[in-house]
Design a protein around this motif. Structure first.
Motif, PDB file in Angstrom:
ATOM      1  N   GLY A   1       9.664  59.169  41.505  1.00  0.00           N
ATOM      2  CA  GLY A   1      10.711  58.850  42.473  1.00  0.00           C
ATOM      3  C   GLY A   1      11.788  57.971  41.894  1.00  0.00           C
ATOM      4  O   GLY A   1      11.639  57.393  40.814  1.00  0.00           O
ATOM      5  N   GLU A   2      12.894  57.913  42.659  1.00  0.00           N
ATOM      6  CA  GLU A   2      14.049  57.134  42.241  1.00  0.00           C
ATOM      7  C   GLU A   2      14.587  56.358  43.427  1.00  0.00           C
ATOM      8  O   GLU A   2      14.459  56.786  44.583  1.00  0.00           O
ATOM      9  CB  GLU A   2      15.157  58.062  41.745  1.00  0.00           C
ATOM     10  N   GLU A   3      15.258  55.247  43.085  1.00  0.00           N
ATOM     11  CA  GLU A   3      15.866  54.433  44.142  1.00  0.00           C
ATOM     12  C   GLU A   3      16.947  55.201  44.895  1.00  0.00           C
ATOM     13  O   GLU A   3      17.275  54.850  46.009  1.00  0.00           O
ATOM     14  CB  GLU A   3      16.447  53.147  43.546  1.00  0.00           C
TER      15      GLU A   3
ATOM     16  N   LEU B   1      27.088  53.058  35.314  1.00  0.00           N
ATOM     17  CA  LEU B   1      28.139  53.876  35.914  1.00  0.00           C
ATOM     18  C   LEU B   1      27.486  55.171  36.367  1.00  0.00           C
ATOM     19  O   LEU B   1      26.728  55.787  35.610  1.00  0.00           O
ATOM     20  CB  LEU B   1      29.250  54.164  34.907  1.00  0.00           C
ATOM     21  N   SER B   2      27.773  55.570  37.594  1.00  0.00           N
ATOM     22  CA  SER B   2      27.191  56.806  38.129  1.00  0.00           C
ATOM     23  C   SER B   2      27.631  58.009  37.301  1.00  0.00           C
ATOM     24  O   SER B   2      28.744  58.045  36.789  1.00  0.00           O
ATOM     25  CB  SER B   2      27.657  56.987  39.576  1.00  0.00           C
ATOM     26  N   GLY B   3      26.735  58.991  37.218  1.00  0.00           N
ATOM     27  CA  GLY B   3      27.084  60.228  36.524  1.00  0.00           C
ATOM     28  C   GLY B   3      27.250  61.377  37.494  1.00  0.00           C
ATOM     29  O   GLY B   3      27.177  62.541  37.094  1.00  0.00           O
ATOM     30  N   THR B   4      27.463  61.083  38.771  1.00  0.00           N
ATOM     31  CA  THR B   4      27.573  62.172  39.749  1.00  0.00           C
ATOM     32  C   THR B   4      28.882  62.156  40.538  1.00  0.00           C
ATOM     33  O   THR B   4      29.125  63.070  41.313  1.00  0.00           O
ATOM     34  CB  THR B   4      26.416  62.119  40.776  1.00  0.00           C
ATOM     35  N   GLY B   5      29.701  61.136  40.364  1.00  0.00           N
ATOM     36  CA  GLY B   5      30.939  61.053  41.154  1.00  0.00           C
ATOM     37  C   GLY B   5      31.998  62.004  40.627  1.00  0.00           C
ATOM     38  O   GLY B   5      31.883  62.530  39.514  1.00  0.00           O
TER      39      GLY B   5
ATOM     40  N   LEU C   1      30.621  52.194  40.110  1.00  0.00           N
ATOM     41  CA  LEU C   1      29.802  51.179  39.443  1.00  0.00           C
ATOM     42  C   LEU C   1      28.609  50.865  40.343  1.00  0.00           C
ATOM     43  O   LEU C   1      28.781  50.557  41.521  1.00  0.00           O
ATOM     44  CB  LEU C   1      30.654  49.919  39.233  1.00  0.00           C
ATOM     45  N   ARG C   2      27.405  50.986  39.788  1.00  0.00           N
ATOM     46  CA  ARG C   2      26.203  50.675  40.571  1.00  0.00           C
ATOM     47  C   ARG C   2      25.560  49.416  40.009  1.00  0.00           C
ATOM     48  O   ARG C   2      25.391  49.292  38.786  1.00  0.00           O
ATOM     49  CB  ARG C   2      25.195  51.809  40.488  1.00  0.00           C
ATOM     50  N   ILE C   3      25.211  48.518  40.911  1.00  0.00           N
ATOM     51  CA  ILE C   3      24.501  47.305  40.497  1.00  0.00           C
ATOM     52  C   ILE C   3      23.194  47.249  41.264  1.00  0.00           C
ATOM     53  O   ILE C   3      23.189  47.319  42.505  1.00  0.00           O
ATOM     54  CB  ILE C   3      25.350  46.061  40.782  1.00  0.00           C
TER      55      ILE C   3
HETATM   56  C1  G16 Z   1      21.260  63.021  41.116  1.00  0.00           C
HETATM   57  C2  G16 Z   1      20.092  63.032  40.169  1.00  0.00           C
HETATM   58  C3  G16 Z   1      19.213  61.837  40.397  1.00  0.00           C
HETATM   59  C4  G16 Z   1      20.036  60.559  40.316  1.00  0.00           C
HETATM   60  C5  G16 Z   1      21.182  60.630  41.291  1.00  0.00           C
HETATM   61  C6  G16 Z   1      22.125  59.463  41.168  1.00  0.00           C
HETATM   62  O1  G16 Z   1      20.803  63.202  42.416  1.00  0.00           O
HETATM   63  O2  G16 Z   1      19.334  64.203  40.318  1.00  0.00           O
HETATM   64  O3  G16 Z   1      18.199  61.851  39.457  1.00  0.00           O
HETATM   65  O4  G16 Z   1      19.245  59.448  40.589  1.00  0.00           O
HETATM   66  O5  G16 Z   1      21.941  61.795  41.038  1.00  0.00           O
HETATM   67  O6  G16 Z   1      22.710  59.502  39.910  1.00  0.00           O
HETATM   68  P1  G16 Z   1      23.945  58.585  39.540  1.00  0.00           P
HETATM   69  O7  G16 Z   1      23.468  57.180  39.760  1.00  0.00           O
HETATM   70  O8  G16 Z   1      24.242  58.908  38.114  1.00  0.00           O
HETATM   71  O9  G16 Z   1      25.067  58.912  40.494  1.00  0.00           O
HETATM   72  P2  G16 Z   1      21.491  64.287  43.362  1.00  0.00           P
HETATM   73  O10 G16 Z   1      20.771  64.142  44.662  1.00  0.00           O
HETATM   74  O11 G16 Z   1      22.938  63.891  43.411  1.00  0.00           O
HETATM   75  O12 G16 Z   1      21.277  65.581  42.661  1.00  0.00           O
END
Ligand code: G16
Length: 545
Positions: A364-366, A487-491, A497-499
């Motif tokens: 799991g993840e936060e 730094l998020s990799g999904t935006g 910025l995540r803290i």
């Molecule tokens: C994705 C990844 C997760 C990650 C989350 C947040 O989730 O599958 O493993 O924890 O992004 O990533 P970041 O902190 O880089 O934005 P999802 O639900 O967007 O596919």
């Protein structure tokens, strides 16, 4: 029909992030943009001729158009069969389930997860391998490299395939099977959890629940599983019809964006006993009790603690894993159980090798993700059903279960502060300067906090020994507290910025403290050390979870 070879030029922005390529819809709508990326995926793979591909998405705007393009490119490249969810819909965990069940070569999932949809929103695409999980970095990197040199793609000249009707049609030599989006997944859930016991809970007249599908993909899954199979009343699922723009909302199941559900759960004794929500593509979950929020980190710990009481995990757990920024709540449970607990970088793909090797059963993840070895993605509804199974066994309020957990293991106070839409250059500079500062922080005192270690987290995969560097800046204090910056990799807009801030408390008298207050001094320190207010021009985070 004919197979065409179309000349194209590379785009330079097709490097997949934490979970595939995510961009504004308008970016994907540029001529050749999606086609290039799909061809780059296929060019990076070998041995798929005549094999099966699974395709589906979360139903967001551009889903159906993208599927038609992918089908034509798959046919032109020699796939033998493609399984497509009806209406183009497959939740991410359901896609993973179908890839595994059908022995597919891999799958393409169309989603930008929790990011908003609609013509002005986001779209995304990712490739999953034959184990049902997100492609590891060596494949995503190969796709990116290929996307930078691509000069043509192959595409079959054919009309649109009707996605509404179950059955098989053909493009060139390739069979396209339109399959039920929910059936296989529902069957898998039935094998893992005690549906009779959960049915009994709903039938008892003593238990109510609301599930917020946030107008996203889990609506049909939740209607079928919760209401039809488990006997929950028809109004249990809210916002249960998937909409291409998620009703204008932000399909992210957290306290800020799942505000409909949060309001329902704050109604005192009139509130349901249990509340849950899932995200755009159905892999995230949020768990609520009446007036009570269970952090994803605590949720993972509680599921781990109860696993052997649930049919699918009765034999015990091989081990557990959590991402580095996730709190250490599960570590305490793993220690009691005497099983290994692995720490990985953020991104579900990092759990894949551990799951495949049989080293871990739950992970799991936060970031509101929990899952197990039943598929190779995190799974929102799975987590909700796991909780329902626990509630059916214990017949206690969620809040009581949480308190008893803390009393036994101690509480890991935990919060994440996100600064969204920060100027990318400024965010990069902030991280760079902080990285440079880290070695000098060791041994320093900040009030009652002495820095034990400060580093840039890197990970060596215990299975294939691949190394991933630059996975988050950590400041670890001697008293067990920590601050992590990433730094998020999904935006898709600017930088996020995540803290992440965490402190452990054994004393039960403090367990009811407010999280933000309890962590106040660390929150202030996090700002001071990285000069966040000064560097971002923001005086508060956009989202606090
Ligand atoms: C994705 C990844 C997760 C990650 C989350 C947040 O989730 O599958 O493993 O924890 O992004 O990533 P970041 O902190 O880089 O934005 P999802 O639900 O967007 O596919």
């Amino acid at each position: 029909m004919t197979i065409l070879t179309i000349a194209t030029k590379p785009f330079d922005d097709q490097r997949p992030g934490t979970s595939g390529l995510r961009k504004k819809v308008s970016v994907f709508q540029q001529p050749h943009y999606l086609e290039n990326f799909v061809q780059a995926i296929f060019d990076s793979l070998a041995g798929y001729q005549g094999q099966t591909l699974v395709v589906g998405g979360d139903g967001r705007f551009y889903n159906r158009e993208a599927i038609q393009i992918i089908l034509r490119i798959a046919a032109a490249n020699g796939f033998g069969r493609v399984l497509v969810g009806q209406y183009g819909i497959l939740s991410t965990p359901a896609a993973s389930c179908i890839i595994r069940r059908s022995g597919a070569f891999g799958g393409i999932i169309l989603s930008a997860s929790h990011n908003p949809g609609g013509p002005h929103g986001d779209f995304g695409i990712k490739y999953n391998t034959g184990n049902g999980g997100p492609a590891p970095e060596k494949i995503t990197e190969a796709i990116y490299q290929r996307s930078r040199e691509i000069h043509s793609y192959h595409i079959a000249e054919s009309g649109d395939i009707p996605l509404e009707t179950l059955g098989t049609v053909q493009i060139e030599d390739m069979h396209v099977e339109i399959i039920d989006s929910v059936a296989d997944y529902a069957r898998l859930m039935e094998n893992l959890f005690d549906f009779d016991q959960i049915h009994g809970l709903f039938n008892s007249g003593l238990f109510t629940m609301r599930f917020d599908a946030m107008h996203a993909v889990t609506g049909p899954y939740a209607h079928l599983i919760l209401e039809e199979r488990l006997g929950a009343p028809p109004n249990t699922v809210m916002n249960g019809t998937p909409l291409a723009d998620f009703g204008g909302g932000h399909p992210d199941p957290n306290l800020t964006y799942a505000s409909d559900l949060v309001a329902v759960m704050k109604g005192g004794f009139l509130s349901p006993d249990f509340g849950a929500a899932s995200d755009g593509d159905g892999d995230r979950n949020m768990i609520l009790g009446r007036n009570c929020f269970v952090t994803p980190s605590d949720s993972l710990a509680i599921l781990t603690d109860h696993a052997t009481r649930v049919p699918g995990y009765a034999k015990g757990l091989a081990g557990v894993a959590r991402s580095m920024p996730t709190s250490a709540a599960v570590d305490h449970v793993a220690e009691r159980l005497g099983i290994p607990c692995y720490e990985t970088p953020t991104g579900w793909k990092f759990f894949g090798n551990l799951l495949d090797a049989g080293s871990v059963t739950l992970c799991g993840e936060e970031s509101f993700g929990t899952g197990s070895d039943h598929v190779r993605e995190k799974d929102g509804l799975w987590a909700v059903l796991f909780w329902l199974n626990i509630l059916a066994i214990r017949r206690q309020p969620v809040e009581e279960i949480l308190r008893e957990h803390w009393a036994r293991y101690g509480r890991n106070f935990y919060t994440r502060h996100d600064y969204e839409g920060v100027d990318s250059t400024r965010a990069q500079e902030l991280m760079h300067d902080l990285r440079v500062k880290l070695p000098g922080l060791r041994g320093k005192d900040f009030g009652s906090h002495r820095v034990m270690e400060a580093d840039d987290y890197s990970y060596t995969d215990p299975v294939d020994h691949s190394v991933s560097t630059g996975q988050g800046l950590r400041i670890l204090f001697e008293n067990g507290s920590r601050i992590v910056y990433r730094l998020s990799g999904t935006g898709t807009e600017g930088a996020t910025l995540r803290i992440y801030i965490e402190a452990y408390e054994r004393d039960a008298a403090r367990h009811q403290d407010d999280t933000q207050t309890y962590l106040g001094s660390l929150i202030q320190l996090a700002d001071e050390i990285a000069a966040i207010t000064e560097r971002t021009g923001r005086d508060a985070p956009t989202v606090i979870t």
